[in-house]
Scaffold this motif. Structure first.
Motif, PDB file in Angstrom:
ATOM      1  N   LEU A  59      -1.720  -0.846  -3.942  1.00  0.00           N
ATOM      2  CA  LEU A  59      -2.779   0.163  -3.858  1.00  0.00           C
ATOM      3  C   LEU A  59      -2.114   1.528  -3.686  1.00  0.00           C
ATOM      4  N   VAL A  60      -2.379   2.378  -4.630  1.00  0.00           N
ATOM      5  CA  VAL A  60      -1.844   3.738  -4.502  1.00  0.00           C
ATOM      6  C   VAL A  60      -3.000   4.642  -4.073  1.00  0.00           C
ATOM      7  N   PHE A  61      -2.818   5.212  -2.933  1.00  0.00           N
ATOM      8  CA  PHE A  61      -3.880   6.054  -2.390  1.00  0.00           C
ATOM      9  C   PHE A  61      -3.361   7.484  -2.299  1.00  0.00           C
TER      10      PHE A  61
ATOM     11  N   VAL B 179       0.860  -1.183   0.000  1.00  0.00           N
ATOM     12  CA  VAL B 179       0.000   0.000   0.000  1.00  0.00           C
ATOM     13  C   VAL B 179       0.896   1.232   0.000  1.00  0.00           C
ATOM     14  N   ASP B 180       0.622   2.108  -0.907  1.00  0.00           N
ATOM     15  CA  ASP B 180       1.442   3.310  -1.022  1.00  0.00           C
ATOM     16  C   ASP B 180       0.518   4.517  -0.828  1.00  0.00           C
ATOM     17  N   ILE B 181       0.804   5.289   0.179  1.00  0.00           N
ATOM     18  CA  ILE B 181      -0.114   6.368   0.530  1.00  0.00           C
ATOM     19  C   ILE B 181       0.589   7.719   0.451  1.00  0.00           C
ATOM     20  N   ARG B 182      -0.026   8.617  -0.223  1.00  0.00           N
ATOM     21  CA  ARG B 182       0.536   9.965  -0.327  1.00  0.00           C
ATOM     22  C   ARG B 182      -0.577  10.976  -0.085  1.00  0.00           C
ATOM     23  N   VAL B 183      -0.431  11.728   0.965  1.00  0.00           N
ATOM     24  CA  VAL B 183      -1.438  12.765   1.196  1.00  0.00           C
ATOM     25  C   VAL B 183      -0.713  14.096   1.376  1.00  0.00           C
ATOM     26  N   ASP B 184      -1.369  15.151   0.957  1.00  0.00           N
ATOM     27  CA  ASP B 184      -0.673  16.428   1.026  1.00  0.00           C
ATOM     28  C   ASP B 184      -0.879  17.123   2.359  1.00  0.00           C
ATOM     29  N   ALA B 185      -1.779  16.669   3.119  1.00  0.00           N
ATOM     30  CA  ALA B 185      -1.917  17.180   4.475  1.00  0.00           C
ATOM     31  C   ALA B 185      -2.872  16.287   5.227  1.00  0.00           C
TER      32      ALA B 185
ATOM     33  N   GLU C   4     -15.296  18.576  -2.033  1.00  0.00           N
ATOM     34  CA  GLU C   4     -15.116  18.226  -3.440  1.00  0.00           C
ATOM     35  C   GLU C   4     -13.777  18.719  -3.977  1.00  0.00           C
ATOM     36  N   GLN C   5     -13.240  19.711  -3.328  1.00  0.00           N
ATOM     37  CA  GLN C   5     -11.946  20.225  -3.769  1.00  0.00           C
ATOM     38  C   GLN C   5     -10.793  19.559  -3.025  1.00  0.00           C
ATOM     39  N   HIS C   6     -11.141  18.629  -2.185  1.00  0.00           N
ATOM     40  CA  HIS C   6     -10.114  17.859  -1.498  1.00  0.00           C
ATOM     41  C   HIS C   6     -10.270  16.428  -2.002  1.00  0.00           C
ATOM     42  N   ARG C   7      -9.463  16.080  -2.984  1.00  0.00           N
ATOM     43  CA  ARG C   7      -9.690  14.825  -3.694  1.00  0.00           C
ATOM     44  C   ARG C   7      -9.007  13.643  -3.015  1.00  0.00           C
ATOM     45  N   VAL C   8      -9.739  12.601  -2.930  1.00  0.00           N
ATOM     46  CA  VAL C   8      -9.227  11.377  -2.320  1.00  0.00           C
ATOM     47  C   VAL C   8      -9.426  10.265  -3.327  1.00  0.00           C
ATOM     48  N   GLU C   9      -8.337   9.616  -3.694  1.00  0.00           N
ATOM     49  CA  GLU C   9      -8.450   8.589  -4.722  1.00  0.00           C
ATOM     50  C   GLU C   9      -7.613   7.371  -4.380  1.00  0.00           C
ATOM     51  N   GLY C  10      -8.092   6.230  -4.732  1.00  0.00           N
ATOM     52  CA  GLY C  10      -7.303   5.016  -4.566  1.00  0.00           C
ATOM     53  C   GLY C  10      -7.287   4.233  -5.868  1.00  0.00           C
ATOM     54  N   VAL C  11      -6.111   3.789  -6.304  1.00  0.00           N
ATOM     55  CA  VAL C  11      -6.003   3.034  -7.555  1.00  0.00           C
ATOM     56  C   VAL C  11      -5.087   1.840  -7.320  1.00  0.00           C
ATOM     57  N   VAL C  12      -5.446   0.685  -7.895  1.00  0.00           N
ATOM     58  CA  VAL C  12      -4.592  -0.495  -7.738  1.00  0.00           C
ATOM     59  C   VAL C  12      -3.756  -0.698  -8.996  1.00  0.00           C
ATOM     60  N   ARG C  13      -2.468  -0.849  -8.786  1.00  0.00           N
ATOM     61  CA  ARG C  13      -1.573  -1.132  -9.916  1.00  0.00           C
ATOM     62  C   ARG C  13      -0.608  -2.218  -9.475  1.00  0.00           C
TER      63      ARG C  13
END
Lengths: 744, 204
Positions: free
Chosen positions: A526-528, A473-479, A513-522
């Motif tokens: 899981l890249v979140f 699981v790879d997680i990147r959040v900007d805050a 809606e302007q704070h986007r949260v996305e998860g994608v599997v590659r």
């Protein structure tokens, strides 16, 4: 003395205008004026010429339309009370009918008047006997000046009937609303006791417990009225009656202020002072229940210090003070007042109604809880007092007042995308569900917030991803803060909790809606990602999202890599490798079996109970590592390092901080401790085999067990085989000292 | 009419609190409202009007130190000019880039401003009104309620003397006397203030 038909001299006219004549003279002069227009106009000229009168007339005409009516309707305290009373009595004589009982004054309806209780701003209060029910009653009627106004009379009757409907032990009960000789009056419960005003006047400030007790009762009384939609409008000590027998507080004179307000434009017949009025009343703005809360706060204030919070010699000054100044903290005047009570008063007396408490009943509850605690501090714990103004940001308790549930797809693009990309089952109820909680606004008080009650919203969004094919699981959040723990099922769930300081839900949704949260599997990964749109980042609105938490639950064995650009990170109970990085925040980690890597700039790192190797790095923060089975490498550029119960290799490096290391078990590998300027303290358990090599450039070394047979070089370099020697323990510092001791 | 908003500017509060003498405090009491209302009447929103009020009073404070009464020109006229200019400046800043209003709103500071003298007289009138009201409030407590009522109903509510007399149970001439009594006090209060304020300016 002039005769009636003799014109008046200028001197006499002056004396008349200045009020310097005695009664006889005045009567005679007045008599002349009645019939002499000439003298009347000369009198005018004594005041000012035609031009001046014109100016005065135009300046004063309809002044009230441009000036706040409530400003004008408030009388000053320095009213001539005797005059008022005399007028009132003269009025009563006309009004009260004849009585059969020579010992009594007269009769109003079926009540025998036995005495005058008082003359107040709005009316006259009489004590009377109700022969039918054999009890005393208090009869209140409008002052003559008011009684002549049809508007006031109607209002008086209407308000009184509304108040009569309130039945509460802390509200003076109204028995009857009636008219007598065309004048309306109210017959109400006769309170045998004194007003709070008198109590304060005679005894000064009250005891805190007494204040809380009476305060709770007053609040209950107000709450009962508010529940009926009745606003008091004139809450002040004179309107709080204290019953002698039980010392019960009863609120009196509901709504009468309004009668006065509407019917008059001037002071003479009007309510006492604006000392207890709310700012909104002073400004003539529509006052609601919260206006009463302000006045109630002022009453509590008076109970604490013995006088009203605002004082001024002039009416304008008073109004201004009420609107613009903050009274001195009660504790400055009376140090016996507990902090919470001072805080409660401060909160009640907020200039903006929305910053006060929500309701009188909320205040009553607070006071009741405090009373319970005050009465038995040892058995009843202090109430939480979450309503107190905070000086620091506080974690927010989350009592849910309202709850909204809506499907995520309608609001959050991110969630919808994640769901689509992962093809997770869509029938799970929790999936993509968003709940918005309105946090109790009183709970989350932050010192710098504009007001106390800036609405706090919390939006919870839950996303789940099937994890059967995932290894990473790879997680990147900007805050935001990150929190990791194990998920009992084979899935990854993310709960995104955004906290808003905001007006309403709509705005919260717009920002979300302007704070986007996305998860994608590659590729089994899981890249979140979570990030704010650039536009939001740049706008002031970004501060409205004041806190974001990501709560992850992961399958135990998954490898985790997480990065946040700002926030605290915590992880527990994971079996895979863990790599955490935050650009500013603390890292806490425990019970991890895999390799651990943690990095932060500025924050502290705390790691406990790890099986694998640990590599931690911070610039400026402190590091605390305990119970590590693997090797530990700890680096901080400025902070302190504390390492204990580590079995593997220890490499502790700090630029300027101190290092303390407790070696409790026989290490299997070397330990290297190095600090630029700090001190090194090493505790070594008895019997451990180590080869010591300690060195300091400018400091000293203390190694009691090494001094006898070790090689010493001016106490700045110690080399010693402890218990026959073993893995190396290297401790090096530039300017600091090194202290070795036996760990106990 | 616009009321001065609740939050008093810190500066104004500070001015009022500094030891600037009674005349100065009274001046603030009267003028603050006048300036604020004038600014509002010129189309400024509350927050801007507050700013203008603050700026004007700031300017006034500085100027009052160096006011040269002997140089001629009234303080009131000067104050009006300062207020007007600041209001216009603020308005211009706010409306920069906006299409000029053809009616009302913008015309007063455009190429054809409303006649200065007329505006000034409005300002002066507001001032007189504030002054009278202020003085009336100050003297009120010195009169018996009946006297005050007679005055108020006659001068402010513009009721006919006969009606007042009947309602208050007074003779017609007593109503006149009451009016004269209160007005004489108001007049001397105003004169006292104006005198003291003039002195204040000179002393400073």
């Amino acid at each position: 003395m002039k005769t009636a038909n003799q014109c008046l001299s200028d001197a006499l006219l002056d004396a008349l205008v200045e009020g310097e004549l005695n009664a006889n003279e005045e009567a005679s002069v007045q008599h002349h004026l009645d019939s002499c227009d000439d003298c009347c106009s000369r009198m005018r000229e004594r005041v000012g010429d035609g031009q001046w009168w014109k100016e005065a007339e135009s300046s004063l005409a309809e002044l009230e339309s441009s000036w706040n009516p409530s400003t004008l309707s408030v009388g000053a305290r320095t009213q001539d009370d005797r005059q008022l009373t005399a007028t009132a009595i003269a009025h009563l004589e006309q009004w009260i009918g004849p009585t059969d009982d020579p010992t009594k004054f007269g009769r109003i309806g079926s009540y025998e008047v036995v005495g005058l209780i008082g003359v107040g701003g709005a009316g006259i209060v009489l004590k009377a006997f109700d022969a039918r029910l054999h009890r005393f009653v208090a009869i209140k009627t409008l002052l003559p000046a008011l009684a002549s106004s049809v508007l006031a009379r109607r209002r008086f009757e209407r308000e009184s009937r509304a108040v009569a409907a309130i039945s509460h032990e802390n509200v003076v009960p109204i028995y009857a609303v009636d008219t007598h000789n065309g004048h309306p009056y109210i017959a109400m419960h006769y309170v045998d006791g004194q007003s709070l005003q008198r109590r304060l006047h005679e005894h000064g400030p009250l005891e805190p417990l007494e204040i809380a007790r009476l305060g709770a009762q007053i609040a209950r009384g107000l709450a009962a009225a508010h529940a009926q939609g009745i606003i008091h409008r004139d809450v002040k000590p004179a309107n709080i009656l204290l019953e002698r027998a039980v010392d019960r507080a009863l609120v009196s004179d509901f709504g009468l202020a309004r009668v006065v307000d509407e019917a008059t434009t001037h002071s003479s017949a009007v309510t006492g002072t604006p000392q207890y009025m709310s700012p909104e009343q002073c400004q003539g703005v529509t006052a609601d229940q919260r206006s009463d809360l302000f006045s109630f706060g002022s009453v509590l204030y008076a109970m604490c210090v013995g006088r009203a919070p605002f004082r001024s010699d002039t009416l304008m000054g008073m109004l201004r003070k009420v609107c613009e100044t903050t009274p001195r903290d009660v504790r400055e005047i009376n140090p016996d007042i507990p902090k919470w009570l001072a805080g409660l008063i401060t909160r009640l007396m907020q200039k903006h109604p929305e910053d006060r408490f929500k309701s009188a009943s909320q205040v009553a509850e607070i006071l009741e809880a405090e009373i319970a605690h005050m009465q038995s501090p040892s058995t009843v714990v202090a109430p939480p007092r979450e309503w107190l103004p905070k000086t620091d940001a506080q974690p927010i308790a989350t009592p849910t007042l309202r709850r909204f549930v809506m499907p995520a797809a309608t609001t959050l693009l991110g969630a919808a995308l994640a769901v689509a990309a992962l093809q997770v089952q869509t029938d799970k109820p929790s999936q993509g569900e968003i709940t918005i909680n309105r946090l109790d606004s009183g709970q989350a008080v932050i010192a710098k917030a504009k007001g106390y009650n800036e609405a706090k919203l919390e939006m919870r969004e839950v996303m789940t991803f099937a994890a059967d094919s995932l290894s990473e699981v790879d997680i990147r959040v900007d805050a935001g803060n990150l929190q990791f723990s194990t998920h009992p099922k084979d899935e990854v769930s993310v709960e995104v909790v955004r906290k808003f300081k905001i007006e309403d839900e709509t705005e919260a949704k717009r920002l979300a809606e302007q704070h986007r949260v996305e998860g994608v599997v590659r590729d089994a990964k899981l890249v979140f990602e979570a990030k704010m749109d650039e536009a939001l980042k740049k706008s002031k609105d970004r501060h409205k999202i004041y806190n974001v938490n990501f709560i992850f639950k992961l399958p135990e064995t998954i490898n985790l890599e997480a990065l946040t650009a700002g926030g605290n990170v915590s992880a527990a109970d994971l079996a895979g490798n863990v790599k955490l990085k935050t650009a500013g925040g603390n890292v806490a980690l425990k019970d991890v079996q895999g390799a651990v890597s943690a990095e932060t700039s500025g924050g502290n790192i705390k790691i406990g109970n790890t099986t694998g190797d640990v590599k931690v790095k911070t610039s400026g923060g402190n590091i605390d590592v305990g119970e590590a089975q693997g090797s530990v490498e700890a680096t901080t550029s400025g902070g302190n390092v504390h390492v204990s119960e580590v079995q593997g290799t220890i490499v502790a490096t700090t630029g300027g901080g101190n290092v303390s290391v407790q070696i409790t078990k026989q290490p299997e590998a070397d330990c290297v401790i190095s600090t630029g300027a700090g001190n090194i303290q090493v505790g070594i358990a008895k019997g451990l085999k180590l080869s010591l090599d300690c060195k300091t450039s400018l400091g000293r070394i203390q190694a009691p067990f090494a001094s006898s047979d070790g090689k010493k070089k001016q106490n700045t370099h110690v080399i010693h085989e402890l218990n026959g020697g073993g893995p190396k323990l290297v401790a090096k510092t530039g300017a600091g000292n090194v202290a070795l001791s036996e760990h106990k | 009419m616009n009321q001065l908003p609740k939050t008093r500017h810190s500066l104004v509060a500070r001015l009022a609190d500094t030891d600037n003498g009674k005349a100065w405090n009274e001046f603030l009491e009267i003028y603050e409202q006048v300036i604020y209302r004038y600014a509002c009447s010129r189309g400024l929103q509350a927050a801007d009007a507050e700013n203008v009020t603050q700026q004007v009073l700031e300017a006034v404070m500085l100027k009052s130190r160096t006011w040269d009464a002997s140089a001629g020109g009234s303080f009131g006229a000067w104050l009006f000019r300062v207020t007007r200019n600041l209001a216009a400046k603020t308005w211009n800043e706010r409306e920069k880039g906006a299409v000029p209003l053809s009616d009302g709103g913008g015309s007063w500071l455009a190429d054809e401003p409303s006649p200065l003298a007329e505006e000034q007289s409005i300002f002066q009138f507001e001032y007189r009104k504030a002054l009278f009201h202020w003085a009336a409030m100050r003297v009120r407590d010195r009169f018996a309620p009946q006297t005050w009522d007679a005055f108020w109903q006659g001068m402010v509510q513009l009721r006919a003397p006969d009606q007042i007399a009947e309602d208050l149970g007074l003779s017609r001439s007593s109503v006149y006397v009451a009016k004269c009594r209160v007005l004489r006090r108001i007049r001397s209060e105003i004169e006292r203030f104006e005198h003291e304020f003039a002195q204040h300016l000179e002393v400073d």
